[in-house]
Design a protein around this motif. Structure first.
Motif, PDB file in Angstrom:
ATOM      1  N   GLY A 128       0.839  -1.125  -0.056  1.00 41.16           N
ATOM      2  CA  GLY A 128      -0.002   0.034   0.036  1.00 41.16           C
ATOM      3  C   GLY A 128       0.918   1.283  -0.082  1.00 41.16           C
ATOM      4  N   CYS A 129       0.197   2.500  -0.364  1.00 37.92           N
ATOM      5  CA  CYS A 129       0.946   3.612  -0.470  1.00 37.92           C
ATOM      6  C   CYS A 129      -0.136   4.728  -0.072  1.00 37.92           C
ATOM      7  CB  CYS A 129       1.508   4.012  -1.723  1.00 37.92           C
ATOM      8  SG  CYS A 129       0.175   4.601  -3.137  1.00 37.92           S
ATOM      9  N   PHE A 130       0.359   5.815   0.556  1.00 36.47           N
ATOM     10  CA  PHE A 130      -0.462   6.825   1.333  1.00 36.47           C
ATOM     11  C   PHE A 130      -0.419   8.145   0.466  1.00 36.47           C
ATOM     12  CE2 PHE A 130      -1.206   9.872   4.781  1.00 36.47           C
ATOM     13  CZ  PHE A 130      -2.485   9.414   5.106  1.00 36.47           C
ATOM     14  N   GLY A 131      -1.526   8.551  -0.324  1.00 38.19           N
ATOM     15  CA  GLY A 131      -1.229   9.845  -1.068  1.00 38.19           C
ATOM     16  C   GLY A 131      -1.950  11.134  -0.534  1.00 38.19           C
ATOM     17  N   LEU A 132      -1.070  11.693   0.161  1.00 31.35           N
ATOM     18  CA  LEU A 132      -1.511  12.886   0.878  1.00 31.35           C
ATOM     19  C   LEU A 132      -0.703  14.110   0.224  1.00 31.35           C
ATOM     20  CD1 LEU A 132      -3.065  14.571   3.002  1.00 31.35           C
ATOM     21  CD2 LEU A 132      -1.478  13.998   4.631  1.00 31.35           C
ATOM     22  N   THR A 133       0.482  14.058   0.196  1.00 32.92           N
ATOM     23  CA  THR A 133       1.320  15.235  -0.338  1.00 32.92           C
ATOM     24  C   THR A 133       1.075  15.261  -1.639  1.00 32.92           C
ATOM     25  OG1 THR A 133       3.071  14.828   1.613  1.00 32.92           O
ATOM     26  CG2 THR A 133       3.808  16.035  -0.192  1.00 32.92           C
ATOM     27  N   GLU A 134       1.047  16.631  -2.050  1.00 33.03           N
ATOM     28  CA  GLU A 134       1.166  17.230  -3.374  1.00 33.03           C
ATOM     29  C   GLU A 134       2.283  18.003  -3.668  1.00 33.03           C
ATOM     30  OE1 GLU A 134      -2.923  18.949  -4.079  1.00 33.03           O
ATOM     31  OE2 GLU A 134      -3.754  16.934  -3.584  1.00 33.03           O
ATOM     32  N   PRO A 135       2.536  18.444  -4.942  1.00 39.43           N
ATOM     33  CA  PRO A 135       3.678  19.219  -5.287  1.00 39.43           C
ATOM     34  C   PRO A 135       3.829  20.483  -4.685  1.00 39.43           C
ATOM     35  CG  PRO A 135       2.759  18.128  -7.344  1.00 39.43           C
ATOM     36  CD  PRO A 135       1.948  17.766  -6.106  1.00 39.43           C
ATOM     37  N   ASP A 136       2.491  21.119  -4.481  1.00 41.22           N
ATOM     38  CA  ASP A 136       2.423  22.437  -3.864  1.00 41.22           C
ATOM     39  C   ASP A 136       1.615  22.367  -2.444  1.00 41.22           C
ATOM     40  OD1 ASP A 136       3.563  23.897  -5.924  1.00 41.22           O
ATOM     41  OD2 ASP A 136       1.749  23.604  -7.052  1.00 41.22           O
ATOM     42  N   ALA A 137       1.646  21.208  -1.792  1.00 46.14           N
ATOM     43  CA  ALA A 137       0.926  21.153  -0.540  1.00 46.14           C
ATOM     44  C   ALA A 137       1.531  19.937   0.265  1.00 46.14           C
ATOM     45  CB  ALA A 137      -0.826  20.676  -0.783  1.00 46.14           C
ATOM     46  N   GLY A 138       2.590  20.423   0.953  1.00 42.56           N
ATOM     47  CA  GLY A 138       3.096  19.331   1.631  1.00 42.56           C
ATOM     48  C   GLY A 138       2.976  19.842   3.331  1.00 42.56           C
ATOM     49  N   SER A 139       3.611  20.820   3.951  1.00 43.28           N
ATOM     50  CA  SER A 139       3.108  21.093   5.277  1.00 43.28           C
ATOM     51  C   SER A 139       1.906  21.610   5.542  1.00 43.28           C
ATOM     52  CB  SER A 139       4.161  22.168   5.663  1.00 43.28           C
ATOM     53  OG  SER A 139       5.713  21.527   5.554  1.00 43.28           O
ATOM     54  N   ASP A 140       1.367  21.905   4.240  1.00 41.49           N
ATOM     55  CA  ASP A 140      -0.035  22.461   4.440  1.00 41.49           C
ATOM     56  C   ASP A 140      -1.055  21.652   3.698  1.00 41.49           C
ATOM     57  OD1 ASP A 140      -2.460  23.996   4.989  1.00 41.49           O
ATOM     58  OD2 ASP A 140      -1.739  25.607   3.591  1.00 41.49           O
ATOM     59  N   PRO A 141      -1.522  20.423   4.185  1.00 42.47           N
ATOM     60  CA  PRO A 141      -2.339  19.573   3.644  1.00 42.47           C
ATOM     61  C   PRO A 141      -3.656  20.114   3.308  1.00 42.47           C
ATOM     62  CG  PRO A 141      -2.127  18.883   5.809  1.00 42.47           C
ATOM     63  CD  PRO A 141      -1.206  20.001   5.623  1.00 42.47           C
ATOM     64  N   ALA A 142      -4.188  21.164   3.906  1.00 41.90           N
ATOM     65  CA  ALA A 142      -5.460  21.787   3.624  1.00 41.90           C
ATOM     66  C   ALA A 142      -5.461  22.519   2.331  1.00 41.90           C
ATOM     67  CB  ALA A 142      -5.718  22.960   4.577  1.00 41.90           C
ATOM     68  N   ALA A 143      -4.348  22.669   1.745  1.00 44.02           N
ATOM     69  CA  ALA A 143      -3.943  23.480   0.408  1.00 44.02           C
ATOM     70  C   ALA A 143      -4.080  22.397  -0.824  1.00 44.02           C
ATOM     71  CB  ALA A 143      -2.744  24.213   0.473  1.00 44.02           C
TER      72      ALA A 143
END
Length: 391
Positions: free
Chosen positions: A134-149
């Motif tokens: 399994g993997c966990f897809g939360l972080t994005e290119p422009d949303a690391g420390s601020d997942p709400a973004a």
């Protein structure tokens, strides 16, 4: 170089704080790591590739995948045992601990905590055995420390969901059978289970890394990925879902980073005892002993902190800001120890003959993922001032 025996730098007799079962679990993971994994690490790191599926199956055989979860083929150990397993794996390489953390504390934990009974039955037994990754897809290119973004979206289309977006820096991504993907919906942030063969879903491994080279890191792309209604994790709504998973993974890092530090320190002590400088062992010089003693003190203090947090977790009393204290302190001290050990080894410290620079490079990533030092500082700052300084 072989690591020296465990008690050599246990200045505070911390082994006495562990139960026999915890010691046995630690011994099992350490023995497997030393015999089966360490001999290959320099090659895997240099090639930037690992046999992920073979590793997952072997780690499943010894029961460390989702080991702190209950039921569905999971071992159901206590938190301290899980932490010790993370420590022993990271003593070999941070990438190995990352594989286990993402599998167990992120992907499996998300399904166990927020999934339906059908989702748990479908995925958890195979993941615990290492047959499914399994993997966990939360972080994005422009949303690391601020997942709400995050920009990834999930939109209703009749009875189905359609996902669009990109996830970045995803451990296990391109070898995963199932991705836990978090997306914005009209109902807030929700989690979805995306099988790797779903049309519109792709995962590309990120190459050219100078850190965590013995680990699979990927970019996930979701292009009109259509999922049935039952692909959504029913019990997770809002950012509390993914953040709850992150706290599980951060706990493993509190212990894991100490494994990398311990391996560096044991290597430096052994090297200093054998390296002759001006006709004397390097370890006989006062400046060298000061370095070694300072590092041993920080390692033991970090271990005391980790054990205390583990006991709090087992008692159900561990708070998120306490996990941040552990992650902030132990990773910061571990990377300092790795860098200082490199100075003891001199030029030898930059080669793959010794694990020190490899650990130091890996810890640069550990310092950043699962919350940067800055983020954890602000979490702790809010806890002691009641003032949020994130924005």
């Amino acid at each position: 170089m072989k690591s020296s025996p465990l008690p050599s730098i246990d200045l505070l007799a911390l082994d006495g704080l562990l139960t026999d079962e915890e010691k046995e679990i630690r011994r099992t993971v350490r023995t497997m790591g030393e015999r089966e994994l360490r001999p290959h690490l320099a090659e895997w790191f240099e090639r930037g590739a690992i046999p992920a599926r073979d590793l997952a199956r072997r780690l499943g055989e010894i029961g460390v995948l989702g080991m702190h979860l209950e039921g569905y083929g999971c071992a159901g150990t206590n938190a301290v045992s899980y932490g010790l397993a993370c420590l022993e794996l990271e003593a070999v390489d941070s990438g190995l601990r990352s594989l286990v953390s993402v599998q167990g504390s992120l992907a499996m934990y998300a399904i166990r905590a927020y999934g339906s009974e059908e989702q748990k039955q479908q995925w958890l037994p195979g993941m615990a055995a290492g047959e499914k990754i399994g993997c966990f897809g939360l972080t994005e290119p422009d949303a690391g420390s601020d997942p709400a973004a995050m920009r990834t979206t999930g939109k209703r289309d009749g009875p189905d969901w359609v996902l669009n977006g990109t996830k970045m820096w995803i451990t296990n991504g391109s070898v995963a059978d199932i991705a836990v993907v978090w997306a914005r919906t009209d109902d807030g942030v929700r989690g979805f289970l995306v099988p790797s063969g779903t049309p519109g879903f792709s995962a590309t491994e990120i190459k050219g890394k100078l850190s965590l080279r013995a680990s699979v890191t990927s970019e996930l792309v979701l292009d009109d990925v259509r999922l049935p209604a039952d692909a959504m994790l029913p019990e997770a709504q809002g950012l509390s879902g993914p953040l709850g998973c992150l706290n599980e993974a951060r706990f493993g890092i509190v212990f894991g980073a100490l494994g990398a530090a311990r391996d560096c320190l044991e290597t430096a002590i052994a090297y200093a005892g054998e390296r002759m400088v001006f006709d004397r062992a390097l370890s006989s010089y006062q400046l060298t002993q000061q370095k070694l003693v300072d590092m041993a003190l920080e390692l033991d203090k970090g271990m005391l902190l980790a054990l205390h947090l583990g006991r709090l977790k087992d008692a159900g009393r561990l708070r998120p800001e306490q996990v941040s204290v552990g992650k902030l302190n132990n990773v910061r001290e571990a990377i300092d120890i790795a860098r200082q050990c490199r100075t003891v080894l001199g030029a030898s410290g930059i080669t793959l003959e010794y694990p020190v620079m490899r650990h130091a490079n890996n810890l640069e990533s550990v310092l950043t993922y699962e919350g940067t030092s800055e983020v954890h500082t602000l979490i702790v700052g809010k806890a002691i001032t009641s003032e949020a300084a994130f924005r």
